[in-house]
Write a protein that holds these residues in place. Sequence first.
Motif, PDB file in Angstrom:
ATOM      1  N   HIS A  73      35.324  49.337  36.227  1.00 27.92           N
ATOM      2  CA  HIS A  73      36.037  49.818  37.408  1.00 27.92           C
ATOM      3  C   HIS A  73      36.861  48.673  37.990  1.00 27.92           C
ATOM      4  O   HIS A  73      36.445  47.528  37.964  1.00 27.92           O
ATOM      5  N   ALA A  74      37.999  49.020  38.541  1.00 29.96           N
ATOM      6  CA  ALA A  74      38.771  48.022  39.284  1.00 29.96           C
ATOM      7  C   ALA A  74      37.977  47.670  40.541  1.00 29.96           C
ATOM      8  O   ALA A  74      37.014  48.362  40.903  1.00 29.96           O
ATOM      9  N   HIS A  75      38.376  46.617  41.213  1.00 36.54           N
ATOM     10  CA  HIS A  75      37.719  46.196  42.448  1.00 36.54           C
ATOM     11  C   HIS A  75      37.601  47.397  43.395  1.00 36.54           C
ATOM     12  O   HIS A  75      38.584  48.108  43.627  1.00 36.54           O
ATOM     13  N   HIS A  76      36.407  47.644  43.887  1.00 41.77           N
ATOM     14  CA  HIS A  76      36.193  48.761  44.807  1.00 41.77           C
ATOM     15  C   HIS A  76      34.986  48.487  45.687  1.00 41.77           C
ATOM     16  O   HIS A  76      34.268  47.512  45.491  1.00 41.77           O
ATOM     17  N   HIS A  77      34.777  49.351  46.650  1.00 42.47           N
ATOM     18  CA  HIS A  77      33.662  49.236  47.584  1.00 42.47           C
ATOM     19  C   HIS A  77      32.859  50.526  47.546  1.00 42.47           C
ATOM     20  O   HIS A  77      33.099  51.377  46.683  1.00 42.47           O
ATOM     21  N   HIS A  78      31.913  50.663  48.476  1.00 35.84           N
ATOM     22  CA  HIS A  78      31.032  51.829  48.444  1.00 35.84           C
ATOM     23  C   HIS A  78      30.844  52.461  49.816  1.00 35.84           C
ATOM     24  O   HIS A  78      30.970  51.791  50.841  1.00 35.84           O
ATOM     25  N   PHE A  79      30.548  53.758  49.803  1.00 33.79           N
ATOM     26  CA  PHE A  79      30.210  54.530  50.993  1.00 33.79           C
ATOM     27  C   PHE A  79      28.802  55.059  50.778  1.00 33.79           C
ATOM     28  O   PHE A  79      28.534  55.724  49.782  1.00 33.79           O
TER      29      PHE A  79
END
Length: 127
Positions: A73-79
Amino acid sequence: MERSTRQRDAIKAVIDAAQRPLLPQEILESAQTQVAGLGMATVYRNLKSLVEANSLTVVSLPGEIPRYESTGHAHHHHFHCTGCDKVFDVHHCPGDLLDIAPNGFTVERHELTLYGKCDACGAAPRP
């Protein structure tokens, strides 16, 4: 690299299809539809092997059991939904955080987790 097995293939397929980080229990329940009799020890053993092979990434949230998602995955964050306890990918990023780092500090990476309710748990609509 270890040889492919029905169990490992089912576990990887479940994680790839989910497109969000999964708890080991979620992986077990979904993979059991493909491999009857699959047990939690087998899930953990295969998760460890897939992480070591760089096929999976561990998603660690404070105070939570680690979750697993596919690598690449490309750089990402989470919820993190406080209703259903599911974690979802967030593909937006606030970007450069140098402005909030203390003077003289160098930011090398960052992680961001949003907390609230997902749409299925009744989040209030945005104004």
